[in-house]
Structure formats: structure tokens, C-alpha cells
Design an enzyme around this catalytic site. Structure first.
Site, mmCIF file in Angstrom:
data_model
loop_
_atom_site.group_PDB
_atom_site.id
_atom_site.type_symbol
_atom_site.label_atom_id
_atom_site.label_comp_id
_atom_site.label_asym_id
_atom_site.label_seq_id
_atom_site.Cartn_x
_atom_site.Cartn_y
_atom_site.Cartn_z
ATOM 1 N N LYS A 69 49.533 -3.571 43.711
ATOM 2 C CA LYS A 69 50.434 -2.409 43.626
ATOM 3 C C LYS A 69 51.459 -2.480 42.494
ATOM 4 O O LYS A 69 51.937 -1.449 42.026
ATOM 5 C CB LYS A 69 51.177 -2.237 44.952
ATOM 6 C CG LYS A 69 50.291 -1.722 46.062
ATOM 7 C CD LYS A 69 51.050 -1.563 47.362
ATOM 8 C CE LYS A 69 50.124 -1.015 48.439
ATOM 9 N NZ LYS A 69 50.793 -0.877 49.730
ATOM 10 N N ASP A 105 53.945 5.239 49.668
ATOM 11 C CA ASP A 105 54.320 4.283 50.725
ATOM 12 C C ASP A 105 55.739 4.567 51.242
ATOM 13 O O ASP A 105 56.002 4.461 52.447
ATOM 14 C CB ASP A 105 54.296 2.844 50.192
ATOM 15 C CG ASP A 105 52.891 2.260 50.152
ATOM 16 O OD1 ASP A 105 52.041 2.698 50.946
ATOM 17 O OD2 ASP A 105 52.657 1.359 49.332
HETATM 18 P P1 ATR Z 1 51.575 -5.509 49.689
HETATM 19 O O1 ATR Z 1 51.222 -4.664 48.534
HETATM 20 O O2 ATR Z 1 50.756 -5.200 50.911
HETATM 21 O O3 ATR Z 1 53.033 -5.556 49.974
HETATM 22 P P2 ATR Z 1 51.627 -7.981 48.229
HETATM 23 O O4 ATR Z 1 52.314 -7.286 47.113
HETATM 24 O O5 ATR Z 1 50.489 -8.873 47.906
HETATM 25 O O6 ATR Z 1 51.076 -6.963 49.302
HETATM 26 O O7 ATR Z 1 52.716 -8.803 49.084
HETATM 27 C C1 ATR Z 1 52.352 -9.568 50.162
HETATM 28 C C2 ATR Z 1 53.607 -10.103 50.860
HETATM 29 O O8 ATR Z 1 53.194 -10.855 52.002
HETATM 30 C C3 ATR Z 1 54.438 -11.052 50.015
HETATM 31 O O9 ATR Z 1 55.792 -10.941 50.390
HETATM 32 C C4 ATR Z 1 53.882 -12.421 50.410
HETATM 33 O O10 ATR Z 1 54.797 -13.488 50.276
HETATM 34 P P3 ATR Z 1 54.870 -14.393 48.916
HETATM 35 O O11 ATR Z 1 55.744 -13.634 47.967
HETATM 36 O O12 ATR Z 1 55.429 -15.669 49.374
HETATM 37 O O13 ATR Z 1 53.436 -14.508 48.428
HETATM 38 C C5 ATR Z 1 53.646 -12.196 51.867
HETATM 39 N N1 ATR Z 1 52.641 -13.118 52.390
HETATM 40 C C6 ATR Z 1 51.309 -13.125 52.146
HETATM 41 N N2 ATR Z 1 50.697 -14.109 52.829
HETATM 42 C C7 ATR Z 1 51.671 -14.754 53.522
HETATM 43 C C8 ATR Z 1 51.690 -15.871 54.406
HETATM 44 N N3 ATR Z 1 50.553 -16.527 54.733
HETATM 45 N N4 ATR Z 1 52.889 -16.247 54.934
HETATM 46 C C9 ATR Z 1 54.020 -15.587 54.617
HETATM 47 N N5 ATR Z 1 54.075 -14.534 53.785
HETATM 48 C C10 ATR Z 1 52.918 -14.118 53.238
#
Ligand code: ATR
Length: 263
Positions: A69, A105
Site C-alpha cells: 500500500k 481505507d
Molecule cells: P497493511 O497494509 O495491511 O497495514 P502492512 O503495511 O504490511 O499491511 O503492515 C503490517 C503491519 O502488521 C505492520 O505494522 C507489521 O509490523 P512491523 O512494522 O513490525 O512489520 C505488523 N505485523 C505483521 N506481522 C506481524 C507479527 N507477526 N507480529 C506483530 N506485528 C506484525
């Protein structure tokens, strides 16, 4: 649905993307209003090739999901003002060969919260700092909420905090926050890993509102815990349908069949 030489193509890009219900929702909507179009899921990481392909084929519109995104912005020709302000795009419109980025969103999240919770001066905790969190934090701030962000990767959370002018709490200290509204935006709890839950139960106080943007499963472990502790819960289907309905309108200029999309 009859596919012929006039059928127009739409889709969603993400990685992973096979969990997405957007194809089912949009194809059902196209059929309901009699638009000759199909919508497919594309699991890809190559945004340059995707945007070139959109122009070449052409593909009329694209949904953008995790993790693209924010990065997609560098590959677009123009941004709608709101998407530019937020810095996150979940919708691309192919306007005669020019790719324009939109954000639905933020409005989708507000529609999901509408009538359920007062936002002005409400202490809100957003869990996660990705594209969806960014849009929701922006929308809540616009409505006068007091927003705090927590994120597994502190540097990313702090960067978002700085960009939006809101508070930050470290991931392991999120239980220090007295939130009246919690919005969960990470993939934790999504199928197949449905037992994951990023939020300590101690912050799930009776009477607060907990929204999870995951819609598969509809009732996540977090929402079940929140409900059992007397919180108001909002599942991810509502935001999902409203962000999709707005996409549908942008692509087709036709009123989205909301009821059919929700079903
Ligand atoms: P989206 O567009 O759905 O918001 P994204 O931009 O990929 O997806 O963001 C995913 C979010 O989920 C991020 O805040 C990510 O945290 P990090 O910045 O530490 O990567 C979080 N996230 C993804 N997997 C995670 C996990 N296993 N535990 C905690 N946070 C997670």
C-alpha cells in the site's frame, strides 16, 4: 456471468493474497448491477511490472493490499489528495492510461465505526503501523480522537507517529495505555493462524470498543476475548465492505450494491 471480448479486467495485488474475499465481493457486485467485468487475485511482489501491465492490457482498476500500500505510490502517475496526505493507496484507477492512486481505507474505517463509538476526544490505540494503520490513524485524528500507535518494529511505529502527530507506546508496554477504542491492524489472528492475538487481555476493559480489521475469521480470538470481557466489538467485515464499495464507485461510477457485497 458471460465472459466475452468486451469483458473488462480488475484485480487485487498483494503478497500473500489468496485469503482475500475481494474477488468474491467485487465479482458478485459486477454481476448484481450488470457490468461486464471480472476481478482476479494476483499474488505478486513486482510493482513495476504490475503497473506497466495495467497500462498495456489494460486493467481498469486494482485493489492494493499488504504489503504494497505504501510502495505502490512510487509507481503511479498521480495521487488523489487524501491518498497523498495519508501516504497509503489501496485503490488504483486506470484513467485512460494514467494510473491514479486513491485511499478508501480511511473512509471505510469511519463508516464501520459510525454510530457505534464517539470519536471526538476518545483515547484510541492503533496496533500496527502499516498502510491500513496509517489510514485509520489519519481518519481518527481528523475526527478529533486522541491517537496512540504501537508497533512490533518501534522505528516504523515512531516514524508514523511523527508523520501524523500522535503518540507512541512500545509494543511490550501497550498495556500501559488506557484506551477507550482499540483498532487491531496487524495480520495476527488471521487464518490460518487463528489462535494469535497481539493484545494483552488486561487492556480489554468492559465498555471499551475493540475493532479488528481482519475479516477471516470474522470473529478473531481478540474479538472473542474482548466480547467475553464486556467490550463492544466491531469485526473486519464492515470496513472491508465499505472500502470495497467506495472502490467500486471509483471504478464504475455506479452506486455499489452494498447489501449484496456484504452478503
Ligand atoms: P497493511 O497494509 O495491511 O497495514 P502492512 O503495511 O504490511 O499491511 O503492515 C503490517 C503491519 O502488521 C505492520 O505494522 C507489521 O509490523 P512491523 O512494522 O513490525 O512489520 C505488523 N505485523 C505483521 N506481522 C506481524 C507479527 N507477526 N507480529 C506483530 N506485528 C506484525
Amino acid at each position: 456471468m458471460k465472459i466475452d471480448q468486451y469483458t473488462e479486467l480488475y484485480g487485487i495485488i498483494g503478497y500473500p493474497v489468496r485469503h482475500s474475499l475481494s474477488p468474491l465481493m467485487h465479482n458478485t457486485a459486477f454481476e448484481a448491477v450488470g457490468i461486464n467485468a471480472v476481478y482476479l487475485a494476483f499474488e505478486t511482489r513486482d510493482l513495476k511490472a504490475v503497473t506497466e501491465g495495467m497500462k498495456a492490457l489494460p486493467i481498469k482498476g486494482m485493489s492494493v493490499t499488504t504489503p504494497h500500500k505504501i510502495r505502490i505510490i512510487d509507481h503511479l502517475d498521480d495521487l488523489h489528495a487524501l491518498a497523498s496526505q495519508i501516504g497509503s493507496v489501496n485503490t488504483v484507477v486506470n484513467h485512460d492510461g494514467r494510473l491514479i492512486g486513491f485511499n478508501t481505507d480511511a473512509s471505510g474505517a469511519l463508516r464501520a465505526l459510525e454510530g457505534k463509538v464517539r470519536l471526538e476526544d476518545t483515547h484510541s490505540l492503533i496496533v500496527g503501523a502499516g498502510g491500513a494503520a496509517r489510514s485509520i490513524a489519519f481518519a481518527l485524528k481528523e475526527m478529533g480522537a486522541i491517537v496512540t500507535i504501537t508497533n512490533r518494529t518501534a522505528s516504523k511505529g515512531k516514524a508514523l507517529t511523527k508523520a501524523l502527530g500522535c503518540g507512541f507506546v512500545p509494543w511490550e508496554k501497550m498495556d500501559h495505555i488506557e484506551a477507550e477504542l482499540i483498532v487491531q491492524t496487524t495480520p495476527l489472528g488471521m487464518a490460518p493462524d487463528i489462535n494469535a492475538c497481539p493484545i494483552p487481555v488486561s487492556i480489554l476493559k468492559p465498555g471499551i470498543t475493540v475493532m479488528d480489521i481482519i475479516y477471516n475469521p470474522r470473529c478473531t480470538r481478540l474479538l472473542r476475548l474482548a466480547q467475553s470481557r464486556g467490550c463492544q466489538i466491531i469485526d473486519g467485515v464492515s470496513m472491508f465492505v465499505h472500502q470495497g464499495a467506495e472502490q467500486f464507485r471509483l471504478w464504475t461510477n455506479v452506486d455499489p450494491p452494498l447489501r449484496v457485497m456484504e452478503e
